[in-house]
Structures are given as structure tokens and as C-alpha cells.
Design an enzyme around this catalytic site. Structure first.
Site, PDB file in Angstrom:
ATOM      1  N   PRO A   2       0.935  -0.993   0.141  1.00 60.18           N
ATOM      2  CA  PRO A   2       0.085   0.122  -0.040  1.00 60.18           C
ATOM      3  C   PRO A   2       0.983   1.100  -0.045  1.00 60.18           C
ATOM      4  O   PRO A   2       1.798   1.271   0.668  1.00 60.18           O
ATOM      5  CB  PRO A   2      -0.692  -0.148   1.115  1.00 60.18           C
ATOM      6  CG  PRO A   2      -0.754  -1.626   1.721  1.00 60.18           C
ATOM      7  CD  PRO A   2       0.725  -2.111   1.274  1.00 60.18           C
ATOM      8  N   GLU A   3       0.458   2.241  -0.714  1.00 66.49           N
ATOM      9  CA  GLU A   3       1.328   3.500  -0.843  1.00 66.49           C
ATOM     10  C   GLU A   3       0.353   4.454  -0.285  1.00 66.49           C
ATOM     11  O   GLU A   3      -0.680   4.363   0.346  1.00 66.49           O
ATOM     12  CB  GLU A   3       1.417   3.890  -2.476  1.00 66.49           C
ATOM     13  CG  GLU A   3       2.439   2.767  -2.932  1.00 66.49           C
ATOM     14  CD  GLU A   3       2.656   2.889  -4.516  1.00 66.49           C
ATOM     15  OE1 GLU A   3       2.667   3.821  -4.982  1.00 66.49           O
ATOM     16  OE2 GLU A   3       3.185   1.966  -4.923  1.00 66.49           O
TER      17      GLU A   3
END
Length: 283
Positions: A2-3
Site C-alpha cells: 500500500p502506498e
């Protein structure tokens, strides 16, 4: 992994679902996730009786703001949170459960088991690892063109690994760097000190625009990402460069190429993002 857009989406979801809830007890079934303190019984004891006042974010880290502590959580590859009613069957790979006094449970599931949790005295987390060395927040109002450029423009390093370096800019991962560089028309292997003033302006705008657009639709669900309500992001349907090797560039019609930059698979358009070997003399 996840960014920033995905973590921000999880933050917003958890803010709605758990803010104001009081922790009754905590169960940990995979001790290595708990990094601070390094004793799971102490971890659970510190959290018992604490109320979640808000959920914040620093880079790719979640910050659960409690009465006396801050719980810092890093999702890493596939960590995810979900809120469930008490008594609902617990899914496999659920490693931490926070039991609330209202009968609901916040469950942390992590198939890859790379996620981490740290407890700090309130607000001390920003002064210690893993948060102390984090760089600029690209969605913060202080992320101006001047600040962005001054942080990077004298470095003789390829622009892509610089943007991926969390000590300079936080939250940018492979997907959003490829998209931002394409939008700005900058080749991923350009050295930062060769960009012109106009290119820095375009890149700054591209980073902000790309991240804002991704947050607006809940991030990208490339593999297994879902938010705290089990919902997938939708930005993967808007990607113009990442994951599109061999497809037509929507600007010039040429074929999108893929290479490796600093060990990361990198997508770019050779027509719209031309490399420039010579140093540019900025006015």
C-alpha cells in the site's frame, strides 16, 4: 505494498469506524508484528482502557492516537484492518485483535506477516524510528514547488529512486512515481540536477495531481488491497503508464516500454519521456 493513497484511504475509513471507541483488551497471535514494546503482554496491557481519539497518517504509516499513547502501524506488503461484530468467525492470518467495549473488534490480518506495530508515549513517535527520518508529505499544504525542488534539484541521482526515497518524499511508491513522471514528461532515468525549472514545476504538479486523484477513488487495488470496510480502490482503472507494457501511449500512440530503474520495474513512454544526457543550465 500500500502506498500513500491506499494508506490514506484506510486512515479515513478507520477514523469513521473506530474513533471514539474504548479498547477493552488486545489479543496477539503473532508476536513478531509487535516491535515496541517487544513483549506482547505489555503491549496489550498498555492499550487496555485506552480510547481511540483519532486516526492519523505519516507517510505510509498509520497513527492511532490514544489517550496516553500513539500506536504506529505499518501495513507493509499485505496488512489490512477490518472492523467486525463480536462473535463473527475470525479469518485465517488474523494476528492482532483489538476488542472494544461496545462489542466490536478491530482485526489486523496479514498474510505475508511483514507488518509492524509500535507503541510510543503520545506524540513521541515523530521523534523516533521509524518516523523520525521521513521526508516531505506531498499532500501537505507546505509541499510547495520551492520546497520540493530545493530538496532534490542538486542531486546527481536518477529522479525515480529519489522520488521513491522516503527520506525525501513520503508515500510515493512504484505505481505513483511512474504515473507522475509520465504526466510530467520526465524520463525516469534523468538525473535530478538536469531538470529545468519548468520540468520541476510540471513534476511537482504531477505528483500532487496523481496522488489527489488516487485518494479520491480509494487508491489502487493491484493485488489484494482493500480499505477497512473490505472495499477495493479504483485508481488502477485510471493508470496511464504503470502495468501497461506494450500498450499504446494515450498521448502519442507509441508503445509503452518497461525497464528496471534502481531495481524497480519501470514503465515509460520513450516518445513522451525522452532522456536528456546533457546538463541543463537553469536560468
Amino acid at each position: 505494498m500500500p502506498e500513500l493513497p491506499e494508506v490514506e484511504t484506510v486512515r479515513r475509513t478507520l477514523e469513521q469506524l473506530v474513533a471514539g471507541k474504548k479498547i477493552e483488551s488486545v489479543k496477539v497471535t503473532l508476536p513478531r508484528i509487535i516491535q515496541r514494546p517487544d513483549d506482547t503482554e505489555m503491549f496489550a496491557a498498555l492499550l487496555a482502557g485506552e480510547t481511540v481519539r483519532s486516526v492519523e497518517r505519516r507517510g505510509k504509516f498509520l497513527r492511532l492516537m490514544l489517550d496516553h499513547y500513539t500506536l504506529v502501524s505499518h501495513l507493509r506488503m499485505e496488512g489490512r484492518y477490518g472492523v467486525y461484530p463480536s462473535g463473527e468467525p475470525v479469518e485465517a492470518h488474523t494476528h492482532v485483535i483489538f476488542y472494544f467495549t461496545d462489542g466490536t473488534e478491530l482485526r489486523y490480518k496479514d498474510v505475508r506477516q511483514f507488518g509492524t506495530m509500535h507503541i510510543f508515549d503520545k506524540d513521541q513517535d515523530l521523534l523516533e524510528k521509524p518516523l523520525v527520518k521521513l521526508g516531505l508529505e506531498p499532500l501537505d499544504e507546505n509541499f510547495t514547488l520551492e520546497v520540493f525542488r530545493s530538496k532534490l534539484d542538486k542531486r546527481k541521482t536518477k529522479i525515480k529512486p529519489l522520488l521513491l526515497n522516503q527520506e525525501y518524499i513520503v508515500g510515493l511508491g512504484n505505481i505513483y512515481v511512474d504515473e507522475s513522471l509520465y504526466l510530467a514528461g520526465v524520463h525516469p532515468e534523468r538525473e535530478a540536477n538536469t531538470l529545468s525549472a519548468a520540468e520541476w514545476a510540471k513534476l511537482h504538479e504531477a505528483v500532487v495531481t496523481t496522488l489527489q486523484g488516487a485518494v479520491a477513488v480509494g487508491g489502487s487495488s493491484i493485488k489484494s488491497y482493500v480499505n477497512g470496510q473490505g472495499e477495493s480502490g479504483m485508481f488502477q482503472h485510471q493508470l496511464r503508464m504503470y502495468g501497461r507494457k506494450g500498450e499504446a501511449c494515450d498521448r502519442c500512440g507509441g508503445a509503452i516500454e518497461k525497464t528496471v530503474v534502481a531495481g524497480r520495474g519501470t514503465h515509460f513512454c520513450p516518445n513522451c519521456q525522452k532522456p536528456k544526457k546533457q546538463r541543463i543550465i537553469r536560468k
